[in-house]
Write an enzyme that holds these catalytic residues in place. Structure first.
Site, short mmCIF file in Angstrom:
data_model
loop_
_atom_site.label_atom_id
_atom_site.label_comp_id
_atom_site.label_asym_id
_atom_site.label_seq_id
_atom_site.Cartn_x
_atom_site.Cartn_y
_atom_site.Cartn_z
N GLU A 197 -23.57 -10.34 -66.22
CA GLU A 197 -23.29 -8.93 -66.54
C GLU A 197 -23.51 -8.54 -68.01
O GLU A 197 -22.61 -7.99 -68.64
CB GLU A 197 -21.86 -8.59 -66.10
CG GLU A 197 -21.61 -8.89 -64.63
CD GLU A 197 -20.21 -8.53 -64.15
OE1 GLU A 197 -19.35 -8.23 -64.99
OE2 GLU A 197 -19.99 -8.54 -62.93
N ASN A 238 -27.12 -13.37 -63.71
CA ASN A 238 -26.43 -12.71 -62.60
C ASN A 238 -25.91 -11.33 -63.02
O ASN A 238 -25.34 -11.19 -64.11
CB ASN A 238 -25.25 -13.61 -62.19
CG ASN A 238 -24.62 -13.24 -60.87
OD1 ASN A 238 -25.31 -13.06 -59.87
ND2 ASN A 238 -23.29 -13.14 -60.85
N HIS A 274 -22.82 -5.87 -54.59
CA HIS A 274 -21.58 -5.19 -54.18
C HIS A 274 -21.97 -3.77 -53.78
O HIS A 274 -22.14 -2.90 -54.63
CB HIS A 274 -20.58 -5.15 -55.35
CG HIS A 274 -20.07 -6.50 -55.74
ND1 HIS A 274 -19.26 -7.26 -54.91
CD2 HIS A 274 -20.25 -7.24 -56.86
CE1 HIS A 274 -18.96 -8.41 -55.51
NE2 HIS A 274 -19.55 -8.42 -56.70
N GLU A 303 -22.99 -12.12 -54.47
CA GLU A 303 -21.60 -11.63 -54.27
C GLU A 303 -21.54 -10.50 -53.25
O GLU A 303 -20.91 -9.47 -53.49
CB GLU A 303 -21.02 -11.16 -55.61
CG GLU A 303 -21.14 -12.18 -56.72
CD GLU A 303 -20.49 -11.76 -58.03
OE1 GLU A 303 -19.74 -10.76 -58.05
OE2 GLU A 303 -20.73 -12.43 -59.05
N ASP A 305 -20.82 -7.78 -50.65
CA ASP A 305 -19.84 -7.08 -49.80
C ASP A 305 -20.25 -5.61 -49.73
O ASP A 305 -21.02 -5.14 -50.54
CB ASP A 305 -18.37 -7.26 -50.25
CG ASP A 305 -18.10 -7.02 -51.72
OD1 ASP A 305 -18.86 -6.28 -52.37
OD2 ASP A 305 -17.09 -7.57 -52.24
C1 XIL Z 1 -13.69 -11.02 -59.32
C2 XIL Z 1 -12.74 -11.79 -58.42
O1 XIL Z 1 -13.14 -11.59 -57.10
C3 XIL Z 1 -11.32 -11.33 -58.64
O2 XIL Z 1 -10.42 -12.14 -57.91
C4 XIL Z 1 -10.96 -11.36 -60.11
O3 XIL Z 1 -9.70 -10.79 -60.29
C5 XIL Z 1 -11.98 -10.60 -60.92
O4 XIL Z 1 -13.27 -11.10 -60.67
N1 XIL Z 1 -18.49 -9.79 -60.56
C6 XIL Z 1 -18.34 -11.15 -60.70
C7 XIL Z 1 -17.18 -11.83 -60.10
O5 XIL Z 1 -19.26 -11.80 -61.24
O6 XIL Z 1 -16.80 -12.96 -60.84
C8 XIL Z 1 -16.01 -10.89 -59.93
O7 XIL Z 1 -14.98 -11.58 -59.24
C9 XIL Z 1 -16.44 -9.64 -59.19
C10 XIL Z 1 -17.51 -8.91 -59.96
#
Ligand code: XIL
Length: 387
Positions: A197, A238, A274, A303, A305
């Protein structure tokens, strides 16, 4: 520009304040489901329209009909983010994690605040427990993450902010951390989300403490440091909101292209994915995957969802199914896209409820660990992929 872009595309993630989850850790009493190897399930033809949801208990690890056997057949690493506290205490969660996925990513336990809570003192307990679980179940482990502005321990965050460390010292702290962690997991982790990020939605660089103190080249340094200790691990950049063609994915594209040109050891791009039903499916997704692949990079959806603004309606569910379908099919259509990880597989443990007010139902399993119809949609896109 920053604001208009930000409003027009996905909501910014990762900038909200982390809400700590209070869960008691019990001894690691996870179900040990031995994994069978790759199986020779017959691949149904592309014509097949639907797959019946498994009635009763889900299939055995790697057995015909389990999602991981279908993923194996499609030459796809298919994973889930794992919450170690739940894994240690909930047998249903552990069983599904081992039976349905051939890969796991630590949701939190390999982040800086977890592994190096005070300077130079490493706590590997939870991360090692996940690696152990994966080994027992013959699963890949995706490492997450080495350099990020979020979930940094206080000693580091405040130390940098308060000027306690000089810039050369900050550089050394970053390098020491990467080297120590990559060395600890050497040979056990095949792919790492090295840097996470580093851009804003406008495509400008995110002005993190790292960027501020170390300058532009800190990302290249991070990749070099990881590669030096574990040259076989594949190293990824990422980020989120880089699924489609937009200013942010343009910026990531320019970065990884430059890293490649400069001979920096980078192997791939992690596209977090996401998504949300109140937003359109990312425009230009196929074109975007293609341009990264053409750079000679691997692509992972790291990641996945698809969240829904509550309450759930049948129209929103239909939209969610179609977004999951497009996401999977689009990746599976590209040879270089061979790794898809869900950011948690069940609503009960998904991060969405805590991080996005009023949204939820983002995963393919209900909170009672029963699969939703969207699970079949995912299964069908793997079976229909022709891989
Ligand atoms: C999130 C986790 O799912 C949570 O449990 C935590 O509180 C915060 O981080 N991008 C990422 C992940 O790269 O590491 C994040 O995970 C979600 C967004």
């Amino acid at each position: 520009l920053e604001n208009s872009v930000r409003n027009s595309i996905h909501q910014t993630l990762g900038e909200k304040k982390m809400r700590p989850v209070a869960r008691t850790v019990t001894a690691l009493a996870v179900a040990s489901v031995a994994a069978a190897g790759v199986l020779n399930a017959t691949r149904p033809g592309v014509q097949e329209k639907s797959v019946k949801l498994t009635a009763g208990p889900l299939a055995q690890a790697g057995s015909v009909g389990s999602m991981r056997s279908i993923a194996d057949q499609a030459d796809l690493k298919f994973g889930t983010a794992v919450n170690m506290d739940v894994l240690a205490s909930n047998e249903k969660y552990a069983t599904i994690t081992s039976k349905e996925f051939n890969s796991v990513t630590p949701e939190n336990v390999m982040k800086w605040e977890s592994v190096e809570p005070s300077r130079g003192n490493y706590d590997w307990s939870k991360a090692d427990a996940l690696v152990e679980f994966a080994k027992k179940n013959n699963q890949f482990v995706r490492g997450h993450t080495l350099v990020w502005h979020s979930q940094m321990p206080d000693w580091l965050k405040n130390g940098i902010k308060d000027g306690e460390f000089s810039p050369p010292e900050v550089r050394k702290i970053m390098k020491d951390h990467i080297v120590t962690v990559a060395k600890h997991f050497k040979g056990k982790i095949k792919q790492w989300d090295v840097a996470n990020e580093a851009f804003n939605e406008s495509g400008s660089e995110r002005y993190t403490l790292w960027r501020e103190y170390l300058g532009k080249n800190y990302l290249a340094d991070a990749f070099r440091s990881a590669h030096a200790v574990d040259p076989k691990a594949k190293l990824f950049y990422n980020d989120f909101n880089i699924e489609g063609m937009n200013p942010k994915s343009d910026a990531v594209y320019a970065l990884v292209k430059k890293l490649k040109t400069d001979g920096v050891p980078i192997d791939g791009v992690g596209i977090q994915s996401h998504l949300a039903t109140q937003l359109p499916f990312p425009p230009g997704y196929a074109e975007n995957l293609k341009r990264f692949a053409e750079l000679g990079l691997e692509i992972s959806l790291t990641e996945v969802d698809v969240r829904i603004e509550l309450p759930v309606t049948s129209a929103k569910i239909a939209n969610q199914k179609s977004q999951y379908q497009e996401l999977f099919a689009g990746c599976l259509a590209v040879k270089e896209c061979d790794y898809i990880t869900l950011w948690g597989f069940d609503d009960g443990n998904s991060w969405i409820r805590d991080w996005f007010g009023g949204e939820g139902s983002a995963t393919p399993f209900y909170a009672n660990y029963k699969p939703k119809p969207v699970w079949s949609v995912i299964k069908n896109s793997m079976m229909g992929s022709g891989r």
